[in-house]
Scaffold this motif. Structure first.
Motif, short mmCIF file in Angstrom:
data_model
loop_
_atom_site.label_atom_id
_atom_site.label_comp_id
_atom_site.label_asym_id
_atom_site.label_seq_id
_atom_site.Cartn_x
_atom_site.Cartn_y
_atom_site.Cartn_z
N ALA A 194 -2.02 9.65 -1.78
CA ALA A 194 -3.11 9.68 -2.75
C ALA A 194 -2.91 10.80 -3.75
O ALA A 194 -3.39 10.74 -4.88
CB ALA A 194 -4.44 9.85 -2.02
N GLU A 195 -2.17 11.83 -3.33
CA GLU A 195 -1.99 12.99 -4.22
C GLU A 195 -0.73 12.90 -5.07
O GLU A 195 -0.46 13.79 -5.87
CB GLU A 195 -1.94 14.28 -3.38
N ILE A 196 0.04 11.83 -4.89
CA ILE A 196 1.28 11.71 -5.65
C ILE A 196 1.08 10.67 -6.75
O ILE A 196 0.50 9.62 -6.52
CB ILE A 196 2.45 11.27 -4.75
N ASN A 197 1.56 11.00 -7.96
CA ASN A 197 1.50 10.05 -9.07
C ASN A 197 2.25 8.76 -8.69
O ASN A 197 3.34 8.81 -8.12
CB ASN A 197 2.16 10.71 -10.29
N GLU A 198 1.65 7.59 -9.00
CA GLU A 198 2.22 6.34 -8.47
C GLU A 198 3.63 6.07 -8.98
O GLU A 198 4.47 5.57 -8.23
CB GLU A 198 1.28 5.17 -8.75
N VAL A 199 3.87 6.40 -10.25
CA VAL A 199 5.21 6.16 -10.79
C VAL A 199 6.24 7.06 -10.10
O VAL A 199 7.31 6.64 -9.68
CB VAL A 199 5.21 6.36 -12.32
N LYS A 200 5.88 8.34 -9.93
CA LYS A 200 6.77 9.29 -9.25
C LYS A 200 7.02 8.84 -7.81
O LYS A 200 8.14 8.90 -7.30
CB LYS A 200 6.13 10.69 -9.24
N LEU A 201 5.93 8.38 -7.17
CA LEU A 201 6.02 7.94 -5.78
C LEU A 201 7.02 6.80 -5.64
O LEU A 201 7.89 6.80 -4.78
CB LEU A 201 4.63 7.49 -5.30
N ARG A 202 6.90 5.82 -6.55
CA ARG A 202 7.76 4.64 -6.46
C ARG A 202 9.21 4.98 -6.74
O ARG A 202 10.13 4.39 -6.18
CB ARG A 202 7.27 3.56 -7.43
N GLN A 203 9.42 5.96 -7.63
CA GLN A 203 10.79 6.36 -7.93
C GLN A 203 11.45 7.03 -6.73
O GLN A 203 12.66 7.07 -6.62
CB GLN A 203 10.82 7.30 -9.14
N ARG A 204 10.61 7.55 -5.83
CA ARG A 204 11.16 8.19 -4.62
C ARG A 204 11.52 7.19 -3.54
O ARG A 204 12.12 7.54 -2.53
CB ARG A 204 10.13 9.18 -4.05
N MET A 205 11.09 5.93 -3.72
CA MET A 205 11.34 4.92 -2.69
C MET A 205 12.20 3.80 -3.26
O MET A 205 11.93 3.30 -4.34
CB MET A 205 10.02 4.30 -2.24
N GLY A 206 13.21 3.39 -2.52
CA GLY A 206 13.98 2.22 -2.94
C GLY A 206 13.14 0.99 -2.70
O GLY A 206 12.37 0.94 -1.75
N TYR A 207 13.27 -0.02 -3.56
CA TYR A 207 12.43 -1.20 -3.43
C TYR A 207 13.30 -2.44 -3.58
O TYR A 207 13.97 -2.61 -4.59
CB TYR A 207 11.35 -1.15 -4.53
N ILE B 250 -2.20 7.10 3.93
CA ILE B 250 -0.78 6.98 4.24
C ILE B 250 -0.14 8.29 3.78
O ILE B 250 -0.43 8.76 2.69
CB ILE B 250 -0.13 5.81 3.49
N SER B 251 0.67 8.88 4.65
CA SER B 251 1.32 10.12 4.21
C SER B 251 2.82 10.04 4.42
O SER B 251 3.31 9.37 5.33
CB SER B 251 0.72 11.32 4.93
N ILE B 252 3.53 10.71 3.53
CA ILE B 252 4.98 10.75 3.59
C ILE B 252 5.41 12.18 3.82
O ILE B 252 5.08 13.06 3.02
CB ILE B 252 5.57 10.19 2.29
N ASN B 253 6.08 12.41 4.91
CA ASN B 253 6.43 13.77 5.32
C ASN B 253 5.22 14.71 5.25
O ASN B 253 5.31 15.84 4.79
CB ASN B 253 7.55 14.34 4.46
N GLY B 254 4.08 14.21 5.69
CA GLY B 254 2.88 15.05 5.74
C GLY B 254 2.09 15.12 4.46
O GLY B 254 1.00 15.67 4.43
N GLU B 255 2.66 14.54 3.36
CA GLU B 255 1.97 14.63 2.08
C GLU B 255 1.29 13.28 1.82
O GLU B 255 1.94 12.24 1.83
CB GLU B 255 3.01 14.90 0.99
N LEU C 192 0.84 -1.20 0.00
CA LEU C 192 0.00 0.00 0.00
C LEU C 192 0.87 1.25 0.00
O LEU C 192 0.54 2.27 -0.58
CB LEU C 192 -0.91 0.02 1.23
N THR C 193 2.04 1.13 0.66
CA THR C 193 2.91 2.30 0.82
C THR C 193 3.39 2.83 -0.53
O THR C 193 3.50 4.04 -0.71
CB THR C 193 4.11 1.94 1.70
N ASN C 194 3.70 1.92 -1.48
CA ASN C 194 4.12 2.44 -2.79
C ASN C 194 3.05 2.22 -3.85
O ASN C 194 3.35 2.13 -5.03
CB ASN C 194 5.48 1.89 -3.21
N LYS C 195 1.82 2.08 -3.39
CA LYS C 195 0.67 2.04 -4.28
C LYS C 195 0.67 0.84 -5.23
O LYS C 195 0.09 0.91 -6.31
CB LYS C 195 0.56 3.33 -5.10
#
Lengths: 245, 380
Positions: B70-83, B62-67, B50-53
């Motif tokens: 749901a408001e972040i594009n899933e591809v952009k979101l995943r690129q911000r997280m190592g997996y 779920i929020s990351i640093n307060g954001e 769920l964390t990386n959609k």
């Protein structure tokens, strides 16, 4: 033992070559091929045949790949079975019937021949594209997705490269079938080496028959060989190493 | 910082609906490793997905640093997280360098920057870049592949890492080693890490905190010591196991119980009889022999009694010395092996800094439990 067998092999090969030469001479094949009134036609038919194969394979590959890829997308997975069934019908119909059907609405000439050959070649390519992509381990796609790869990049960088060798096998099968079937194209006026074969049969001229049949065989063997070379060029070295382990 | 706020996930609809996660609330602080622990099917992996959609949330946020994610594009979101995943998932058609470079390339880094980063990461994971850069995954051992998997996760220097049983597929010996390496790297880079595991030992070792899941519910979320010493219910107690006192020892360091001023110190150059007298007068059963600030071993009264030479001639050597950072579990194990009740503690230079004894360890364990008992009592 193995060495002796290998040597024997070579010996047999020489024998066969010699035998072939003698037979070619006896049936008048050599005379026929070097006859200035005949050999330009052999070359023309060869080219016609090659053009039929190249055009139909090019189009069939594009369609086959596209169908295979589309059917593996999440949205279309459900209809994959139905679509593959329809495509496989194309191969269930005897090749001669496909040609006849194509002629009935496209007339005679090269166009209906190419059309029929396309119908006949799509299935192995589409089926293997589908199978190849499905066989890519799901965790690779999961990893790619989780790292933020967009879907089109997953397809181009992960799914297709990992499915290449399976797709290539399908391409090879389609190509061999295509070269053989193209010999029938003569029947609907598209020329090709079938011209020599069928005329040879009708006229009971073995040398003419062979002048058509040998190049077809040769073309199929070369195509098979080229596919193997192509495999070495486009299948990643990493995958070849992985399959060796 | 990752904040899970009444997160609920239901798979399927109608009669077939399965609640995979039921109202989960917790926060992963910046720079912390939180281990999602629990039996299979407990919801730990779902929480991560769920964390990386990779899965969509049913209710809650779920929020990351307060954001909110749901408001972040899933591809952009995943690129911000190592997996990093259990199956490693290195792409067999790409070289090691290409595998590591996947996310930087997606982010459009210039080529020289990517190359430098690849070399840097290979160095960090103890793989010689010149040797491994252009190899393919099939040419590497499982342990090496997983190192590359971790390097790939770290490639774009993400603030957050999601690790789904990253060391699960590696043999136990290599796993220990890779865990240690990873902790060493983490102590420098301080990523915020969500780490899925089903192994309590790994959780205790890797986690700053442990989130224990069962049946879609978050049962207990706390630091490993508290999970071990004060399990919230029978499920947690069973899950951490009957040997949880020993596991607590695994978390405690020698430096926590070291006696820095032992009285029974004898210099190696002393006369044996003087030493004998000194021990007798102070009622010590043995003395620790230290020479030039280096511990040598120990002497008992019996050793010294009929000896006229120097102490150094009769000293019994310790099989080895403890470092400040060794775990008490290891120390206790040595004590049992060598039937010795006391060991010397040395610093990085091998200088003597104190002793650690069986009684000290016992007292520490007792204390960690009684602290908790006291807290319990206060809360009531």
């Amino acid at each position: 033992m193995g060495i002796i067998f290998k040597k024997l092999n070579r010996f047999l090969l020489i024998l066969i070559l010699m035998g072939t030469g003698i037979i070619a001479e006896r049936v008048g094949l050599i005379e026929y091929v070097i006859d200035p009134n005949e050999y330009p036609f052999i070359i023309i038919f060869f080219w016609q045949h090659l053009i039929l194969v190249v055009y139909s394979m090019a189009i069939a590959t594009i369609i086959g790949l596209a169908v295979g890829i589309i059917l593996t997308r999440k949205r279309f997975k459900k209809i994959a079975g139905v679509v593959m069934y329809i495509i496989s019908l194309g191969q269930t119909i005897p090749s001669l019937a496909v040609l006849a059907l194509a002629m009935s609405f496209l007339g005679i000439g090269t166009k209906p021949a190419i059309f029929a050959l396309i119908i006949y070649s799509i299935l192995p390519i589409a089926r293997n594209t589908l199978a190849g992509i499905i066989a890519v381990p799901p965790y690779l796609v999961n990893a790619a997705k989780g790292m933020g790869m967009p879907a089109w990049r997953i397809l181009l960088e992960i799914e297709l490269p990992n499915a290449t060798s399976v797709i290539l096998t399908g391409f090879r099968v389609a190509m061999i079938i295509n070269i053989g079937t193209a010999a029938l194209a003569f029947l609907i006026g598209a020329g090709g080496l079938g011209d020599l074969i069928f005329s040879g049969i009708s006229l009971m001229r073995t040398e003419q028959l062979l002048a058509g049949a040998i190049p077809v065989t040769f073309m199929a063997l070369v195509a098979d060989f080229l596919c193997e070379i192509l495999g070495l060029l486009i299948v990643s070295k990493g995958l070849r190493l992985a399959s060796e382990h | 910082m990752i904040k899970y706020d009444s997160v609920t996930k239901i798979f399927g609809v109608g009669k077939e609906a399965v609640t995979a996660l039921d109202n989960i609330n917790f926060t992963i602080k910046k720079g912390e490793i939180v281990v999602f622990l629990g039996p299979s099917g407990c919801g730990k992996t779902t929480t991560m997905r769920l964390t990386n959609k990779l899965d969509t949330i049913t209710r809650g946020s779920i929020s990351i640093n307060g954001e909110s994610i749901a408001e972040i594009n899933e591809v952009k979101l995943r690129q911000r997280m190592g997996y990093v995943i259990q199956e490693i998932g290195l792409f067999p058609n790409k070289t090691i360098a290409q595998n590591i470079a996947v996310v930087p390339r997606l982010l459009g880094w210039p080529r020289h920057k990517i190359n430098n980063r690849v070399d840097e990461l290979l160095h960090m994971t103890n793989l010689e870049p010149g040797l491994y850069r252009n190899r393919y995954p099939a040419e590497l051992s499982g342990g090496q592949q997983q190192r590359v998997g971790v390097a790939r996760g770290l490639a774009a220097d993400p603030e957050i890492m999601l690790m789904d049983e990253p060391f699960g597929a590696i043999d136990p010996i290599n796993r220990e080693q890779i865990q240690d390496e990873f902790l060493r790297v983490q102590s420098k880079i301080k990523k915020t890490i969500a780490f899925v595991s089903h192994d309590i030992h790994e959780a205790i070792k890797m986690g700053d905190k442990i989130a224990l899941f069962d049946n879609g519910k978050l049962i207990q979320y706390d630091v490993p010591e508290v999970i071990l010493t004060r399990p919230k219910n029978k499920f947690v107690a069973d899950f951490v196991g009957a040997d949880r006192a020993l596991k607590v020892l695994g978390l405690m360091r020698v430096s926590e119980v070291t006696n820095f001023k032992p009285q029974n110190i004898i210099a190696g150059t002393d006369n044996a009889q003087t030493a004998h007298k000194f021990l007798e007068e102070n009622d010590f059963r043995y003395g620790i022999v230290v020479d030039n600030n280096k511990p040598l071993g120990y002497v008992t009264l019996k050793n010294l009694k009929y000896e006229n030479g120097l102490v150094i001639d009769v000293v019994e050597n310790y099989p080895h010395f403890e470092e400040k950072s060794s775990s008490l579990r290891d120390v206790l194990s040595y004590m049992l092996m060598h039937t010795l009740m006391t060991f010397c503690v040395v610093d990085d230079n091998g200088d003597f800094i104190g002793t650690v004894s069986y009684n000290d360890i016992q007292r520490a364990v007792k204390k960690s439990y009684s602290d908790e008992a006291e807290k319990d009592w206060k809360e009531v």
